[in-house]
Scaffold this motif. Sequence first.
Motif, PDB file in Angstrom:
ATOM      1  N   ASP A  60     -11.086   2.812  -5.433  1.00  0.00           N
ATOM      2  CA  ASP A  60     -10.236   3.834  -4.902  1.00  0.00           C
ATOM      3  C   ASP A  60     -11.027   5.202  -4.855  1.00  0.00           C
ATOM      4  O   ASP A  60     -10.156   6.135  -4.085  1.00  0.00           O
ATOM      5  CB  ASP A  60      -8.999   3.739  -5.806  1.00  0.00           C
TER       6      ASP A  60
ATOM      7  N   VAL B 136      -7.275  -2.193  -5.934  1.00  0.00           N
ATOM      8  CA  VAL B 136      -6.080  -1.337  -5.104  1.00  0.00           C
ATOM      9  C   VAL B 136      -5.195  -1.987  -4.457  1.00  0.00           C
ATOM     10  O   VAL B 136      -5.658  -2.888  -3.388  1.00  0.00           O
ATOM     11  CB  VAL B 136      -6.951  -0.398  -4.189  1.00  0.00           C
TER      12      VAL B 136
ATOM     13  N   ASP C 116       0.917  -1.139  -0.047  1.00  0.00           N
ATOM     14  CA  ASP C 116       0.032   0.000  -0.040  1.00  0.00           C
ATOM     15  C   ASP C 116       0.861   1.315  -0.098  1.00  0.00           C
ATOM     16  O   ASP C 116       0.428   2.150  -0.227  1.00  0.00           O
ATOM     17  CB  ASP C 116      -0.920  -0.102   1.182  1.00  0.00           C
TER      18      ASP C 116
ATOM     19  N   GLY D 231      -3.570  -4.024  -1.168  1.00  0.00           N
ATOM     20  CA  GLY D 231      -3.450  -3.940   0.207  1.00  0.00           C
ATOM     21  C   GLY D 231      -2.258  -3.833   0.571  1.00  0.00           C
ATOM     22  O   GLY D 231      -1.084  -3.501  -0.026  1.00  0.00           O
ATOM     23  N   ARG D 232      -2.107  -4.229   1.767  1.00  0.00           N
ATOM     24  CA  ARG D 232      -0.886  -4.194   2.501  1.00  0.00           C
ATOM     25  C   ARG D 232       0.198  -5.182   1.861  1.00  0.00           C
ATOM     26  O   ARG D 232       1.344  -4.735   1.666  1.00  0.00           O
ATOM     27  CB  ARG D 232      -0.641  -4.009   4.182  1.00  0.00           C
TER      28      ARG D 232
END
Lengths: 175, 253, 484
Positions: free
Chosen positions: C376, C310, C279, C312-313
């Motif tokens: 997003d 999008v 991210d 993620g971590r």
Amino acid sequence: MRARVIAGGVVTSAAVLVIGWQLGGQPAVTAQSGAATGSTSGSSSSSGTGSSSSGTGSSSSDSGSSSSDSGSSSSAGSGTSSSVSGTFAGAATQTQFGPVQVQIVVADGKITDVTALQLTDRDGRSEQISQQAAPILRQEALQAQSAKIQAVSGATYTSEGYTTSLQSAIDKAGL
Amino acid sequence: MSVTTFETMGTVVSVRGAATATVSAVRAVFAGYDRRYSLYDPASVLSRIAAGSLRLADSPDEVRAVYALALEWRDRTGGAFTPHRPDGVIDLSGVVKALAIRAAGAALDAAVAPGDSGDASWMLNAGGDVLVRGRHGADPWSVGIVDPDQRDVVVGVVQLDDRRAVATSGTAERGEHVWRRSAPTFRQATVIADDIVTADVLATAVVAGDEDDLRRITGDGTVDVLAFGVDGRVWATPGATGLVRAGSPSPAA
Amino acid sequence: MIDTARPTSTPPTTGPFRGTAAPAEPLEVAAVRRRRAGRRRAATVDLLGILAWASAAMAVTLWLVTPGSHSVSGVGGWLTDAGIVAGLIGTDLVLVMLVLAARVPLIDRVFGQDNAIAVHRSLGKPVLYLLLAHGLLLTLGYSASSGSGPIAETIALFSTPDMPLAYLSLGLFVAVVVTSLVAVRRRLPYEAWHVIHLLSYAAVLVALPHMLSVGSVLAHGTWQRVYWIALYVLALGLIALYRIVLPIVVTLRHRIRVVAVEPIAPGVVSIHLAGRDLDALGARGGQYGVWRFWTAKTWWHAHPVSFSAVPGRDRARITVRDLGAGSARLGRITPGTTVSLEGPYGLFTSQARTAPFLALVASGIGITPVRALLEDTDLRPGEATVLLRGSDTSQQYLWQETAALAESTGSRLYAMVGNRARSGESWMTEDDLRRGVTLRSVFPRLLESDLYVCGPRAWSDLVVREARLAGVPEHQIHQERFES
């Protein structure tokens, strides 16, 4: 947006160019120029000669020189009537290696020194320019040191001319 | 050092460093060229060609080869040097003398006894055109350049350390004999080169031509030139400038 | 089958997306803020453009301030000076082209990578002409000044130090530009074209010595020389930094690798990626990256592929359609493969919005950035409308996810399925064309919307054309063009 870029670009570019034009326009060299009266113009004149830093003669390859300074060159021995003294820079000529210009120092109508005010880089290219023959300062004639030369070269002497020539003197002395 | 002189081709040749027998060979070389190419001897091949009694096409191969060489030099000097007189007569004297000197030099080289070849040293001066081999003792051969205005004064000395030939063309001795194509710019030119033909032809070309010719000729740095202009200016390549500027040996006491 | 007339309602899927809550900021305020941001971006782009123009003028000025340049002597002098100026402008524009291709983040943020490359391409031929003119005019000028012919002059120039390199540089430029001409490029495999294009770096470097050693404009000790070298350092430095160093840093920092390759439709795969702090990549929905998969068969292909969600971590996903030799092998990448990333790039994001409403139109593989963008963006109910286009059921991958996103954000979603209308040029199906469907009928507030279009080139061009004709301002039209 495109129109703005074009308009802004044109205006900015014009400004840059005008400033550049104003800043430029210098002759190739900053030489002090003495007061010149008619006859003594730089011996460089229209032939656009210069010399490299080693002090030897060099000339530009540009025969179409723009230098308007085309007065006849003063020669040391021709006895021009003026008694001008000063330092004169001839007009600069553009050559493919850069601008070339010569500065002469005149004392009482005689050229006493010739120096180069020339701005090309030092390396192989300026060799090319300086290999060419160019006017040099005429020195006082040297007396022959007969012990040191074995021959003389001048305009071809005839058989008659030989007898009174330096060569015959040297030959007779068996040098 | 023994010096021998003899007359040929309307001038005098001085030879140094050659035995008597060799000098005879040299003499014979010059005589041969003189016989074939002199325009002053009506019997010479060139005179007969000029008179019309012999066609160039029928002349000996050597003559035609010399003519071709002269034409080649005409192209190389941009027309400043040319074997054609204004009246159309072919005058090869400009190149013949140098060819004779070159041939004489070859004879001098050939005359060196086997075993001595590394030490050959001689000097040949034909009327002011000089060709050398080796050195004059420990020093290089030295040739003085004559002042065009004062024939007994030398304005510079050429040390033949690297290059071997010096030739001077000028109007001081024999008047205006150089066929020019423009108003006279130079009255004397000395060329220092690696071979005598180049030196001689280019010296003639400079005197016959103008400043642009001089620049073009000296542009590639293979020759050095010292030229005297009719306006009094003296022109020199960097290598030749040193000749005039360098302090001469001080006059002998 | 989804009908165009009725909005969809399908259960949400388990895809990697976040639910979005309606933002607190009122619509109008957000719109004003975005417009201001858009104007700032536009001003920056203008500034950069003016800077480019000024740099070319500066190049000419370098010659103007050179002592002796104002006295031109004869035909030879004119030719020579023209040649010098042509070379200065040409080289300056080459450096501008390098900067455009350097993927500078600022340029990507305000102008967009694809626009930058488009400008880069448009400069190619004029620059080549300028450089050729430089060589030709100088040769003619020198030969006129020195009285020798052009051939003799060329030979003389060749024996000048550094000049053979300059001729080499010119030859390399010719090769680069010729192979980039559309007609030639189409026939070359991409990798071959790319390798030849890399020669332009060599051309730029190899030309530098002669600029610094021949001629008097950039002579030793002048400020002009310093300025010129500084330009070179800047352009090449940007390239080194943003095309080489930064991607290496990103790759090493995030340790991206393939977790799974999931075929989601005939010829379409989603590649699931894992890594660290993904991210923190700063990837916005709608952006793409240039990916390189380090297996023996695929390492030399670099693929521009959009994020389809999008990141993620520690998870990310890209979806790609098999197209051509390079991407066909993508389907066979094994889990665990290391991945390197250049990017993220692209202006196809909600950052580029300037209008209150949002209209998204996607077809086929074009769904990927649109789906990510939708995810997003903080949307208010009714703010966004989505139109999905597909020719048949095989073209409906990711539609379920998009539908779920639309529902959770209160956005309208329409689907249009069927082959393209045969009567006339249209992006719609035959049926919808006959029914009188238009962009404005699908998006009632089209003129106050940012329109994002993504799909096959010809199709999306038609959509954009209709939008322009309908009066949508240019800055509200965003088109993501996938390179073929």
